[in-house]
Design a protein around this motif. Structure first.
Motif: not given
Length: 693
Positions: A361-365, A370-380, A410-418, A422-424
């Protein structure tokens, strides 16, 4: 008039000034902390909105790219109308502690706008916006019952820090925002590196103590510039109608407040409301809206009395009891990972999808791209609560719930090198009766494990509630939707068996004591551990292998000097590999090549190709080469794509050779051995060394 107040906070000056900028707003302030400047305005309509059945407050937070000397990277080169996720989340931070603090009966359209006008990238603007919103309302004529203030709390090397800088936050094991009044904490939001309940509690009250000077500053500002507050006519209670409705509905309302099934309870309430309104319809002096409000208040008071006095919850559970839980994994055959998590009448289907680096995910701020390798979407979707309404894009609530779940996991995900995927994660709420964000955390953990993501620990979450009537206090575990709506606190806590991952708290009353919050945290811990045990019954550990439908990732380290050989002129080589094998290939500047292939067999083939293309010659190694040029003194042979060596005429045969062309022709294949590579990289080859004596 103009007034400026200031203090020192964590070694840096913080100022609030008013009376110079945006003077046509009802109230406006400029908050400056270090090099970060936020303008906050508060504006209200002169007359109440007659048709409003809820307080019409709008909060906006906007980041301007000129604040960091940048031009937006989008096509229009301006800040687009749709707020970013960071802006949306900050709006929620500001709104939640403010909303309960307006005079009862005040229904004027009210808008708070926070604008980031300068950013030094060390001092965050979100907590300044909370302080500024309260200060702008304080100096305005809007009937705000503040002040409140917000601070961020970090923890570096075991020491708590107030408003840590961005560089300090990188080393911090805690990142929470605490908002509070003079008396109590009113909002908490943040994440930790699995700290204990006591450590988190200490951090919350460290923040509450630290924000007190900010409240004093606002009082000083209001004393100097504050306008006279609008007169608000407090709602007049129609006691006669109240007594009349109570007599008509009391017995049936008891059935409503003790009905465990949500949809049945709603049906009973709707039928009761219809009957009461029909009986009152003949009386022209009765307003149907007022009657509905009185009936709703009757339900609220009876439901709270049942819990506090009768010690009975709506669905008959104990105060610390969690609803029945059902967990299933692998329910969607082609998803890389999937789980169905059901807790009472709250249910979520959560999926995990694994992708390549191109999918980040490409995030401009204001901090850059920044490029995010993990993101989570919630739909209601509306059907999850039995409603029919237009489906729009994600709401602020959807984004807020998704962000809470993302921070929890996100804190329990493995390091990106391991685990270089990209996880959605996507949570689709199927039913909702409270705590759907916590169902997302639990279902998200299970779907990740089902996808073969090697999590360090499973994570669960629970929503806690509070009912306070005088000195009587009840803390509820795993609250229902009605217990949330009619209660005094919504406190969500997530974490593993090691400690707390994230928390979110909103308090609708003046505040709660430290002792009550400590009890809520301990009760939440017991519930969290119980839920983890139920999840383990479905899947105890991550699967050993990823799904057969997920791309297979292979990491190959090559010499950075060989990147140009792999890419080829104009990208010709890498494009050919991508097209031939239908793979994705990512190359970074360090020479790390990531291949994402449809299956393991293709991954091996591509790996061999890449190694061949980027191989470096070794002395003594034998190669099948291609004669690329004939000269009088020998032949140049390409042993690796882009790498040539010289076979001297004396190294062609075991006999004397008169002409090179007597042995080799251009375009011929020839097997050669590397004799030497000099300091300039020139390669000396031999054909003779491989001939039979």
């Amino acid at each position: 008039m103009y007034k400026k107040v200031e203090m020192e906070l964590n070694g840096r000056p913080l100022t609030i000034e008013s009376g110079k900028i945006a003077k046509q707003a009802n109230g406006s302030v400029v908050v400056t902390y270090g090099g970060t400047v936020v303008l906050v305005t508060a504006t209200a309509a002169r007359e109440p909105r007659e048709s409003a059945d809820f307080f019409p407050l709008t909060v906006e937070y906007q980041e301007k790219y000129y604040a960091v000397g940048r031009i937006p990277g989008n096509f229009f080169r301006r800040e687009i109308g749709r707020p970013s996720e960071k802006e949306t989340l900050t709006c929620r931070f500001i709104d939640r502690p403010l909303r309960p603090l307006f005079a009862k009966g005040y229904m004027n359209e009210t808008q708070v706008i926070a604008t980031v006008m300068s950013m030094d990238k060390e001092n965050e603007s979100d907590v300044l916006a909370i302080v500024g919103a309260s200060a702008a309302l304080q100096v305005s004529n809007i009937p705000f019952l503040g002040p409140i203030a917000g601070v961020r709390v970090g923890r570096v090397d075991g020491e708590l820090i107030l408003n840590p800088t961005a560089s300090q936050l990188e080393k911090s094991s805690l990142n929470i925002i605490v908002a509070g009044s003079k008396k109590a904490v009113v909002m908490v939001e943040g994440e930790t590196d699995y700290l204990s309940e006591q450590e988190v509690l200490d951090a919350i009250y460290f923040g509450h103590e630290g924000l007190q000077p900010l409240l004093t500053m606002q009082d000083e500002l209001q004393a100097a510039l504050g306008k006279e507050k609008m007169k608000v006519n407090a709602p007049v209670v129609n006691t006669a109608l109240q007594e009349r409705i109570d007599a008509m509905a009391h017995e049936e309302m008891r059935q409503v407040t003790t009905c465990a099934d949500k949809m049945e309870r709603n049906d009973l309430y709707y039928a009761l409301q219809t009957r009461v309104l029909d009986e009152l319809a003949a009386d022209e002096d009765v307003c149907s809206r007022e009657a509905k409000d009185i009936l709703h208040d009757l339900m609220k008071s009876m439901m709270r009395d049942t819990i506090v006095k009768d010690k009975t919850r709506i669905d008959g559970r104990r105060f610390d009891e969690v609803r029945p839980i059902s967990c299933e994994v692998g329910i969607l055959p082609r998803a890389h990972g999937s789980a169905l998590f059901t807790r009472g009448e709250t249910q979520s289907i959560v999926t995990t999808t694994l992708g390549s680096g191109d999918d980040e995910q490409r995030v401009e701020s204001l901090y850059g791209m920044n490029f995010e390798p993990f993101f989570l979407h919630y739909n209601f979707p509306p059907f999850c609560v039995g409603e029919a309404r237009f489906m729009r894009g994600p709401s602020r609530r959807d984004i807020g719930h998704g962000n809470l779940a993302r921070r929890s996991i996100k804190g329990v995900l493995p390091a990106h090198e391991e685990f270089p995927y990209t996880i959605r994660v996507v949570s689709e709420i199927m039913e909702s009766n409270g705590s759907s964000s916590m169902a997302t955390v639990c279902g998200g953990t299970l779907s990740l494990m089902d996808a073969g993501v090697p999590l360090k620990n499973p994570v669960s979450g629970i929503a806690m509630g509070l009912i306070k009537e005088g000195d009587d206090i009840v803390i509820l575990s795993d609250i229902l939707g009605d217990e949330d709506h009619l209660g005094d606190m919504d406190f969500k806590v997530t974490g593993s068996s090691d400690g707390i991952a994230a928390l979110q708290m909103d308090i609708k009353i003046d505040g709660v004591s430290k002792e009550i919050m400590a009890q809520a945290l301990e009760q939440a811990k017991a519930g969290r551990i119980h839920i983890l045990a139920k999840m383990a019954e479905a899947l105890e550990q991550p699967r050993a292998d990823i799904s057969q439908y997920a791309p297979k990732a292979v990491a190959i380290q090559i010499n950075p000097d060989k990147i140009r050989d792999l890419i080829g002129p104009g990208g010709k080589m890498i494009k050919a590999l991508t097209a031939e094998f239908e793979v994705k290939i990512d190359v970074d500047d360090s020479g790390m090549v990531m291949v994402f292939a449809p299956d393991a067999k293709v991954a091996v083939q591509v790996e061999e190709k890449i190694k061949a293309i980027t191989a470096e010659p070794e002395i003594g190694q034998i190669y099948d080469g291609l004669v690329v040029k004939i000269v009088d003194f020998g032949a140049f042979v390409q042993i690796i794509p882009g790498v040539d060596g010289l076979v001297h005429i004396s190294e062609l045969e075991n006999r004397r050779v008169e002409k090179v062309t007597d042995v080799l022709k251009e375009g011929e294949s020839v097997r050669v051995k590397v004799l030497d590579i000099d300091s300039r990289g020139k390669i000396r080859l031999s054909r003779k060394a491989l001939l039979d004596n």
